[in-house]
Motif scaffolding. Structure first.
Motif, PDB file in Angstrom:
ATOM      1  N   ALA A   1       1.902 -51.319   1.681  1.00  0.00           N
ATOM      2  CA  ALA A   1       0.952 -50.239   1.409  1.00  0.00           C
ATOM      3  C   ALA A   1       1.193 -49.072   2.355  1.00  0.00           C
ATOM      4  O   ALA A   1       1.126 -47.894   1.949  1.00  0.00           O
ATOM      5  CB  ALA A   1      -0.480 -50.752   1.560  1.00  0.00           C
ATOM      6  N   THR A   2       1.504 -49.391   3.632  1.00  0.00           N
ATOM      7  CA  THR A   2       1.802 -48.337   4.606  1.00  0.00           C
ATOM      8  C   THR A   2       3.026 -47.549   4.178  1.00  0.00           C
ATOM      9  O   THR A   2       3.057 -46.318   4.249  1.00  0.00           O
ATOM     10  CB  THR A   2       2.022 -48.949   6.003  1.00  0.00           C
ATOM     11  OG1 THR A   2       0.857 -49.676   6.401  1.00  0.00           O
ATOM     12  CG2 THR A   2       2.344 -47.876   7.024  1.00  0.00           C
TER      13      THR A   2
ATOM     14  N   LYS B   1       4.262 -47.287   1.136  1.00  0.00           N
ATOM     15  CA  LYS B   1       3.968 -46.542  -0.087  1.00  0.00           C
ATOM     16  C   LYS B   1       3.095 -45.333   0.197  1.00  0.00           C
ATOM     17  O   LYS B   1       3.347 -44.217  -0.281  1.00  0.00           O
ATOM     18  CB  LYS B   1       3.291 -47.464  -1.098  1.00  0.00           C
ATOM     19  CG  LYS B   1       3.004 -46.799  -2.430  1.00  0.00           C
ATOM     20  CD  LYS B   1       2.365 -47.798  -3.394  1.00  0.00           C
ATOM     21  CE  LYS B   1       2.078 -47.150  -4.739  1.00  0.00           C
ATOM     22  NZ  LYS B   1       1.439 -48.121  -5.686  1.00  0.00           N
ATOM     23  N   ASP B   2       2.055 -45.520   1.029  1.00  0.00           N
ATOM     24  CA  ASP B   2       1.171 -44.418   1.365  1.00  0.00           C
ATOM     25  C   ASP B   2       1.886 -43.389   2.222  1.00  0.00           C
ATOM     26  O   ASP B   2       1.614 -42.185   2.128  1.00  0.00           O
ATOM     27  CB  ASP B   2      -0.058 -44.947   2.108  1.00  0.00           C
ATOM     28  CG  ASP B   2      -1.052 -43.842   2.419  1.00  0.00           C
ATOM     29  OD1 ASP B   2      -1.596 -43.251   1.461  1.00  0.00           O
ATOM     30  OD2 ASP B   2      -1.247 -43.542   3.620  1.00  0.00           O
TER      31      ASP B   2
ATOM     32  N   GLY C   1       3.606 -41.012   0.064  1.00  0.00           N
ATOM     33  CA  GLY C   1       2.641 -40.084  -0.528  1.00  0.00           C
ATOM     34  C   GLY C   1       2.144 -39.071   0.490  1.00  0.00           C
ATOM     35  O   GLY C   1       1.880 -37.902   0.162  1.00  0.00           O
ATOM     36  N   TRP C   2       1.998 -39.514   1.748  1.00  0.00           N
ATOM     37  CA  TRP C   2       1.571 -38.613   2.826  1.00  0.00           C
ATOM     38  C   TRP C   2       2.550 -37.476   3.004  1.00  0.00           C
ATOM     39  O   TRP C   2       2.161 -36.313   3.243  1.00  0.00           O
ATOM     40  CB  TRP C   2       1.435 -39.417   4.123  1.00  0.00           C
ATOM     41  CG  TRP C   2       0.893 -38.620   5.275  1.00  0.00           C
ATOM     42  CD1 TRP C   2      -0.395 -38.503   5.661  1.00  0.00           C
ATOM     43  CD2 TRP C   2       1.675 -37.833   6.195  1.00  0.00           C
ATOM     44  NE1 TRP C   2      -0.513 -37.690   6.762  1.00  0.00           N
ATOM     45  CE2 TRP C   2       0.759 -37.257   7.104  1.00  0.00           C
ATOM     46  CE3 TRP C   2       3.034 -37.559   6.331  1.00  0.00           C
ATOM     47  CZ2 TRP C   2       1.171 -36.436   8.160  1.00  0.00           C
ATOM     48  CZ3 TRP C   2       3.449 -36.724   7.362  1.00  0.00           C
ATOM     49  CH2 TRP C   2       2.532 -36.166   8.251  1.00  0.00           C
TER      50      TRP C   2
ATOM     51  N   GLN D   1       4.276 -39.848  11.688  1.00  0.00           N
ATOM     52  CA  GLN D   1       4.302 -40.470  10.369  1.00  0.00           C
ATOM     53  C   GLN D   1       5.660 -41.104  10.081  1.00  0.00           C
ATOM     54  O   GLN D   1       5.752 -42.168   9.471  1.00  0.00           O
ATOM     55  CB  GLN D   1       3.963 -39.434   9.297  1.00  0.00           C
ATOM     56  CG  GLN D   1       3.804 -40.011   7.909  1.00  0.00           C
ATOM     57  CD  GLN D   1       2.643 -40.988   7.814  1.00  0.00           C
ATOM     58  OE1 GLN D   1       1.665 -40.890   8.564  1.00  0.00           O
ATOM     59  NE2 GLN D   1       2.740 -41.951   6.905  1.00  0.00           N
TER      60      GLN D   1
END
Length: 524
Positions: free
Chosen positions: A84-85, A87-88, A91-92, A155
């Motif tokens: 999830a990290t 994937k997110d 998106g970030w 990030q």
């Protein structure tokens, strides 16, 4: 085996899981006949294997164990969080780029990534005056500059760390899963053996249904009999009209001498008889209308021609070694197929050995034997040795043409049609003509007449009265099937065979200028 060696990859374990999922239906469908019921009972359902692999493996895992994607979503909360990290994080990046375009007022601003520098913000030179003070220069490009910010760097570390940590976790967990599979190796092998036996029986049953096989009768008597027997491979080829034949070996007819032309089907006939015995004793239906097979303790096949130079054995030596093994070890319950014994030596040696071998097999060993040969002299064995019968492959001759009927019938033949086969193979006409001359001489010689005429020797009056090989060859021709070029080539070959030299090539034309210069010039 790869599980036991700790070398199995994710794709192989997924295939094992698929097999485990099919076992319950196979066990249910196999119930019925005693043999099938016993096999079904031997197929371990491997429930524990399915319980280990089913919740863990992805539906389409990779081959490599270090690239991730091995385990399905929901198998591990930690792995799901890392994914999830990752994937997110991607998106970030997209949201970060849109925010920076609005903040800086630079429409061409873009966020990119490469393995060397990681994530970066690229701004063209035309907009360098709009670069915010919190951008840190990272790389100069032709016509652009690349920057990073503290937020982008943070990030990047988060995304790349999640990817690396996820792959490391999957790698370590797969090694542990593979280790957990090791105790089941013996059970997997046993289930695989039972499944293989069931698969073999199913394949034989499918072939029997598709190709019209029949159930053979097994007997303790020394018999091998079948009506309309076919070769299971050759008869199944699409577009091929296979000719079936009967076979009948018993105590009264233990050895069959099979004569006939090359290419007529002798070798196929003896092979399909041997395959009949193998199929019947392995529990299969057989490709025939009916069949009775006496139990065979050993099957011997002396077929083909090959040397063994690594052991210093010629083709003939290999042939004789195999013949010796047959004569020493065959029993009255054995089945022997022989194809052209005695070819690798002189004619008289070959005939003598073939005769003696056949005589011992029929009279002393008493094994069921099919003996294909071009030695027509062996046909006399039927009169001299009890238990020997003659078979031959029928041929039809019409207007000089030979048609192989592939039908095996009682009786013997005295011709092999070797020159006809050589003609079909494209051997030059002069060679065929000369072969006919030599054959005619040898046949006369065997009848107490003169030897074959050597090439170039003047023919005497008796030879002049002999059949003309060129005339015979011309009678065999089918003129309507000759192309113009083939007809011209044939005419040239016939002239050579008749003793005329080929015509000299025409002199090349030269131009006037070339003649004056003394050099030839070829004109087309």
């Amino acid at each position: 085996s790869r599980i036991a060696a700790r070398r199995a990859n994710p794709r192989e374990l997924a295939a094992l899981l698929l097999a485990c999922r099919k076992i319950p239906a196979i066990r249910r469908d196999a119930a019925g006949a005693p043999t099938l019921t016993a096999l079904a009972a031997r197929i371990d359902p491997l429930d524990e294997v399915g319980a280990l692999l089913g919740p863990a493996l992805a539906d389409d895992p990779p081959f490599e164990i270090t690239e991730g994607g091995i385990f399905r979503d929901g198998f591990s909360a930690d792995l799901d969080l890392l994914r999830a990290t990752l994937k997110d994080g991607r998106g970030w990046i997209a949201r970060f780029q849109a925010d920076e375009v609005r903040r800086t007022g630079i429409p061409s601003l873009k966020v990119g990534y490469n393995r060397v520098f990681g994530y970066y913000i690229e701004i063209t030179n035309a907009h360098q005056g709009k670069v915010p003070p919190d951008y840190l220069r990272k790389q100069t490009m032709k016509g652009a500059e690349r920057y990073i910010t503290p937020a982008l760097k943070e990030q990047e570390e988060k995304v790349l760390t999640a990817d690396a940590r996820g792959k490391t976790w999957e790698h370590e967990r797969f090694l542990a899963l593979r280790e957990e599979m090791a105790p089941f190796v013996a059970r997997i092998l046993a289930a695989g053996q039972a499944l293989a036996e069931l698969d073999a029986l199913a394949a034989l049953a499918a072939a029997a249904a598709e190709h019209g096989y029949v159930r053979p009768e097994l007997s303790d008597a020394p018999i091998l009999a079948a009506q309309k027997l076919r070769h299971p491979v050759l008869a199944a080829r699409p577009g091929v009209a296979f000719v079936p034949n009967d076979v009948a070996l018993s105590g009264a007819a233990r050895l069959a001498v099979i004569t006939g032309p090359n290419m007529a089907g002798k070798s196929t006939y003896i092979r399909q008889a041997a395959i009949l015995a193998v199929m019947a004793q392995m529990g299969s239906f057989v490709p025939a209308e009916s069949a009775t097979v006496g139990i065979v303790d050993k099957l011997f096949a002396r077929v083909g021609a090959a040397d063994d130079i690594s052991r210093n054995m010629s083709t003939f030596m290999v042939e004789m070694s195999e013949a010796a093994r047959i004569l020493h070890t065959a029993t009255p319950r054995s089945l022997v197929i022989l194809d052209e014994i005695g070819r690798g030596t002189s004619t008289y040696d070959g005939v003598s050995l073939a005769w003696a071998i056949a005589e011992r097999l029929a009279g002393v060993v008493r094994a069921r034997t099919l003996f294909a040969t071009h030695y027509h002299e062996l046909a006399a064995l039927a009169e001299a040795v009890p238990g020997v019968v003659n078979l031959n492959v029928l041929v039809r001759e019409s207007e000089g043409e030979v048609a192989f009927l592939h039908v095996v019938a009682p009786g013997a033949t005295d011709r092999s049609y070797g020159i006809h086969v050589a003609k079909l193979a494209g051997v030059p006409v002069p060679v065929l003509v000369r072969a006919r001359e030599i054959l005619s001489g040898l046949e006369k010689r065997s009848a107490g007449e003169r030897r074959p005429t050597p090439t170039g020797e003047k023919k005497d009056a008796a030879a002049a009265a002999a059949p003309d090989p060129i005339r015979e060859l011309l009678q065999d021709l089918r003129i309507e099937s000759l192309t113009p070029l083939a007809a011209l080539n044939l005419l040239q070959e016939l002239k050579e065979a008749a003793g005329q030299k080929p015509a000299e090539p025409p002199a090349r034309k030269t131009s006037r200028k070339a003649r004056q210069a003394g050099g030839p010039t070829l004109f087309n």
